[in-house]
Scaffold this motif. Structure first.
Motif, short mmCIF file in Angstrom:
data_model
loop_
_atom_site.label_atom_id
_atom_site.label_comp_id
_atom_site.label_asym_id
_atom_site.label_seq_id
_atom_site.Cartn_x
_atom_site.Cartn_y
_atom_site.Cartn_z
N ASP A 164 27.07 7.07 34.48
CA ASP A 164 26.14 6.73 35.56
C ASP A 164 26.63 7.25 36.90
O ASP A 164 25.85 7.78 37.70
N ALA A 165 27.94 7.11 37.16
CA ALA A 165 28.49 7.61 38.42
C ALA A 165 28.36 9.12 38.51
O ALA A 165 28.04 9.67 39.58
N LEU A 166 28.59 9.79 37.39
CA LEU A 166 28.46 11.25 37.36
C LEU A 166 27.02 11.67 37.58
O LEU A 166 26.74 12.62 38.34
N THR A 167 26.10 10.98 36.95
CA THR A 167 24.68 11.30 37.10
C THR A 167 24.24 11.13 38.56
O THR A 167 23.53 11.98 39.11
N ALA A 168 24.68 10.04 39.18
CA ALA A 168 24.31 9.80 40.57
C ALA A 168 24.97 10.81 41.50
O ALA A 168 24.35 11.32 42.44
N ARG A 169 26.22 11.13 41.23
CA ARG A 169 26.95 12.06 42.09
C ARG A 169 26.31 13.43 42.08
O ARG A 169 26.27 14.11 43.11
N ARG A 170 25.82 13.85 40.94
CA ARG A 170 25.25 15.19 40.81
C ARG A 170 23.74 15.22 40.97
O ARG A 170 23.12 16.26 40.87
N ARG A 171 23.14 14.03 41.16
CA ARG A 171 21.69 13.93 41.31
C ARG A 171 20.98 14.58 40.12
O ARG A 171 20.05 15.37 40.28
N ALA A 172 21.46 14.23 38.97
CA ALA A 172 20.94 14.81 37.73
C ALA A 172 20.28 13.72 36.89
O ALA A 172 20.30 12.53 37.23
N THR A 173 19.65 14.10 35.81
CA THR A 173 19.13 13.14 34.84
C THR A 173 20.22 12.83 33.82
O THR A 173 21.23 13.55 33.71
N ARG A 174 20.00 11.78 33.07
CA ARG A 174 20.95 11.45 32.01
C ARG A 174 21.03 12.59 30.98
O ARG A 174 22.10 12.90 30.47
N PHE A 175 19.90 13.16 30.68
CA PHE A 175 19.89 14.25 29.71
C PHE A 175 20.71 15.43 30.21
O PHE A 175 21.51 16.02 29.46
N GLU A 176 20.54 15.80 31.48
CA GLU A 176 21.31 16.91 32.03
C GLU A 176 22.80 16.60 32.02
O GLU A 176 23.64 17.45 31.67
N THR A 177 23.15 15.37 32.41
CA THR A 177 24.55 14.97 32.39
C THR A 177 25.12 15.04 30.98
O THR A 177 26.23 15.55 30.76
N ALA A 178 24.37 14.53 30.01
CA ALA A 178 24.84 14.56 28.62
C ALA A 178 25.02 15.99 28.13
O ALA A 178 26.00 16.29 27.42
#
Length: 457
Positions: A164-178
């Motif tokens: 979640d922290a990574l997703t918020a930091r990069r302003r990405a979606t969960r799918f993109e982060t995964a």
């Protein structure tokens, strides 16, 4: 990763539900979410790791990302499992001979974007944070310096909150982060084993500090390290040419002093008190051939040997610690000078309307630069050795000591790299590039006797 896949991932809500409202890849109802998350991630990583390069790998990553983002154990459980898997992957890399800077460099080279390298740095930070104090000897200073340069630190609050922290930091979606996380784990899992480096020698000698010279040696190297950057700032070719040989002589004399001091405090005979060590130095594109040859020239002048692993993007320099330090410092300075001179020469000839293949010109320029630097540095080292021998109280002692160290370096290199082959140069066919590279090497500034100035190129 396709834009279609990224957009599709953006249509999942915060609970990981797909567009059909289902909860996606699941696990058995009940049970331990952490265990279920670990099992599911293991299945995903198996598919991702063994997928063939190309479209098959992209499909596996995207399918795995969909499963991870919509997993029944929950996003937090999957996040904790991801961090644990990343730590395990990094530890396998350490066991396979890799070091922090090596991992970051090769992932940055091979990954589709810079975000993947940042994820690998996070994995390195997580592994370091989990490393128990009783797991073995403390990290050596070079290892710690690599972690500091990479800024490898745990910046997230807790492992279940990492994704979640990574997703918020990069302003990405969960799918993109995964997708990016799985790409990073795939790269780490597929790295080959490489030759581990010998442990650096520990503190020794009566004066303490690092190596036989202790504090005096540290001061000498600190002076060189702090002053060598001036070389990149000078615009006076005559001054640079006059000072270049003096700089290598200074480094050579420091190496001789260290060798004699180590011999005095070591066992009887001419054998070195401590064996050689080794470091890896990145050789990154473009024009890797010329850069590798430049490092080889600097290493040879400082009584080291360099072995280039072209497919891995680095050379391994083998030698005694003071010589390795000098090699790394001098190579870094010369590479900056050579690159700046190469660009100036290419721009000047383009401005005059002379046509040539830019890559051939630049590659030839760097190879010629390295060839000329080898001659200059070798002459400076020979002069320093002759002067030290003439000044020594027992001149017949110096040459056997240096010969013993050179033999130790050669034997260590042969043990670490029993199967090496000469490099066949390619693209060295531009006469103007050769002439100008040679001239630039004649004007290379290596003097470590001044403070760095402003206006460096």
């Amino acid at each position: 990763m396709s834009e279609h896949a990224r957009n599709d991932g953006g249509k999942r809500d915060r609970q990981g539900r797909g567009r059909d409202g289902g909860t996606g890849a699941g696990a058995r109802p009940g049970g331990d979410p952490a265990r279920q998350a670990a099992d599911l991630l293991g299945t995903i990583l198996g598919s991702v790791r063994y997928a063939a390069d190309g479209p098959a790998a992209e499909d596996a990553v995207e399918a795995g990302a969909s499963m991870l983002a919509a997993a029944a154990p929950g996003w937090e459980a999957m996040s904790a499992a991801v961090v644990t898997a990343a730590v395990d992957a990094v530890r396998r890399c350490w066991a396979g001979g890799w070091q922090p800077a090596d991992l970051e460099r090769i992932v940055r080279r091979d990954a589709p974007d810079a975000a993947t390298a940042a994820l690998v740095v996070d994995a390195v930070a997580a592994e370091e944070a989990r490393r128990p104090s009783s797991s073995g000897p403390a990290r050596d200073p070079r290892w710690r310096a690599q972690l500091d340069r990479l800024d490898a630190r745990v910046w997230w609050a807790a492992d279940p909150a990492y994704l979640d922290a990574l997703t918020a930091r990069r302003r990405a979606t969960r799918f993109e982060t995964a997708c990016d996380v799985l790409t990073a784990l795939r790269l780490l899992a597929r790295l080959p084993r490489i030759t581990p480096l010998p442990a650096p020698p520990g503190p020794s000698g009566p004066s303490g500090g690092s190596g036989p010279g202790g504090a005096p040696a540290s001061r000498a190297l600190g002076r060189i390290r702090g002053l060598l950057a001036k070389a990149e700032a000078t615009t006076f070719a005559e001054e640079a040419e006059a000072l270049s040989a003096k700089a290598q002589e200074l480094m050579a004399r420091h190496s001789i002093d260290e060798a004699l001091l180590a011999h005095a405090h070591g066992p009887g005979g001419n054998q070195p008190a401590d064996g050689p060590s080794a470091i890896r130095i990145g050789i990154e594109g473009p024009y890797e051939q010329g850069k590798a040859l430049l490092l080889d020239a600097v290493a040879a002048a400082n009584r080291c040997q360099a072995v280039w692993a072209a497919e891995l993007g680095f050379s391994t320099a083998v030698g005694f610690p003071p010589d390795l330090e000098a090699t790394e410092l001098l190579y870094t300075s010369l590479l900056l000078q050579a690159t700046a001179a190469m660009h100036r020469a290419a721009d000047e000839h383009h401005a005059r309307g002379r046509s040539r293949r830019t890559r051939d010109f630049r590659q030839t320029f760097l190879v010629a630069y390295a060839d000329r630097i080898r001659t200059r540095l070798s002459a400076a080292t020979a002069a320093a050795t002759a002067a030290a021998s003439a000044e020594a109280a027992a001149p017949d002692r110096l040459l056997p000591v240096l010969a013993a160290r050179e033999l130790a370096v050669e034997e260590t290199t042969g043990t670490l790299f029993p199967d090496t082959a000469p490099v066949r140069l390619r693209g060295i066919r531009d006469a103007a590039g050769w002439d100008q590279g040679t001239a630039a090497a004649d004007h290379a500034h290596l003097d470590p006797t001044r403070r760095p100035g402003l206006g460096q190129e």
